[in-house]
Design a protein around this motif. Structure first.
Motif, PDB file in Angstrom:
ATOM      1  N   MET A   2      50.781  40.922  34.113  1.00  0.00           N
ATOM      2  CA  MET A   2      49.979  41.493  35.076  1.00  0.00           C
ATOM      3  C   MET A   2      49.397  39.902  35.967  1.00  0.00           C
ATOM      4  O   MET A   2      49.356  40.048  37.304  1.00  0.00           O
ATOM      5  N   LEU A   5      52.266  39.332  38.423  1.00  0.00           N
ATOM      6  CA  LEU A   5      52.364  40.218  39.475  1.00  0.00           C
ATOM      7  C   LEU A   5      51.282  39.896  40.538  1.00  0.00           C
ATOM      8  O   LEU A   5      51.604  39.894  41.692  1.00  0.00           O
ATOM      9  N   ALA A   6      50.099  39.564  39.956  1.00  0.00           N
ATOM     10  CA  ALA A   6      49.002  39.019  40.862  1.00  0.00           C
ATOM     11  C   ALA A   6      49.214  38.019  41.777  1.00  0.00           C
ATOM     12  O   ALA A   6      49.115  37.742  42.854  1.00  0.00           O
ATOM     13  N   PRO A  55      46.171  43.891  39.900  1.00  0.00           N
ATOM     14  CA  PRO A  55      46.464  43.325  38.654  1.00  0.00           C
ATOM     15  C   PRO A  55      45.605  42.218  37.698  1.00  0.00           C
ATOM     16  O   PRO A  55      45.625  42.534  36.747  1.00  0.00           O
ATOM     17  N   ALA A  59      44.152  43.340  34.222  1.00  0.00           N
ATOM     18  CA  ALA A  59      44.710  42.652  33.245  1.00  0.00           C
ATOM     19  C   ALA A  59      43.343  42.003  32.364  1.00  0.00           C
ATOM     20  O   ALA A  59      43.305  41.751  31.170  1.00  0.00           O
ATOM     21  N   TRP A 106      57.473  43.879  35.796  1.00  0.00           N
ATOM     22  CA  TRP A 106      56.304  44.733  35.551  1.00  0.00           C
ATOM     23  C   TRP A 106      56.766  46.069  35.268  1.00  0.00           C
ATOM     24  O   TRP A 106      56.553  46.805  34.423  1.00  0.00           O
TER      25      TRP A 106
END
Length: 111
Positions: A2, A5-6, A55, A59, A106
């Motif tokens: 995560m 992804l962020a 995200p 997380a 993801w």
């Protein structure tokens, strides 16, 4: 996962906002994008930056997630700034590619 992804969302957001500016748009595309396209790029960039918070919060929770998000924003902004200074043209490919990779990883990790 995560966190990546962020970061990818933040990187894509900053690069999209930069491409929506007159000067950076000229650096990246070789010409100034039309006014409508610049507005759309800026709006999309801000949406991506806001989405990058999700995200990070998911997380790490609200306290650590917010600090993580601010750190990722700093790192992404710094890298976009370096790319604009030294290699602006690849930015139009790197941002979307990084975002696609992060979403794919993801999605595969979720299975």
């Amino acid at each position: 996962m995560m966190d990546f992804l962020a970061f990818a969302l933040a990187f894509a957001g900053f690069s999209t906002i930069a491409m929506g500016m007159e000067g950076h748009g000229r650096q990246v595309f070789g010409r100034v994008p039309e006014e409508g396209r610049r507005r759309l790029l800026k709006l999309a960039g801000w949406v991506l930056l806001l989405l990058s918070l999700v995200p990070a919060l998911a997380a790490r929770g609200p306290s650590i997630g917010t600090v993580l998000w601010l750190s990722l924003l700093t790192a992404a902004g710094f890298i976009v700034g370096l790319m604009l200074s030294y290699r602006p043209r690849p930015l139009r490919v790197v941002g979307p590619a990084l975002l696609a990779l992060a979403v794919a990883v993801w999605a595969l990790a979720g299975r």
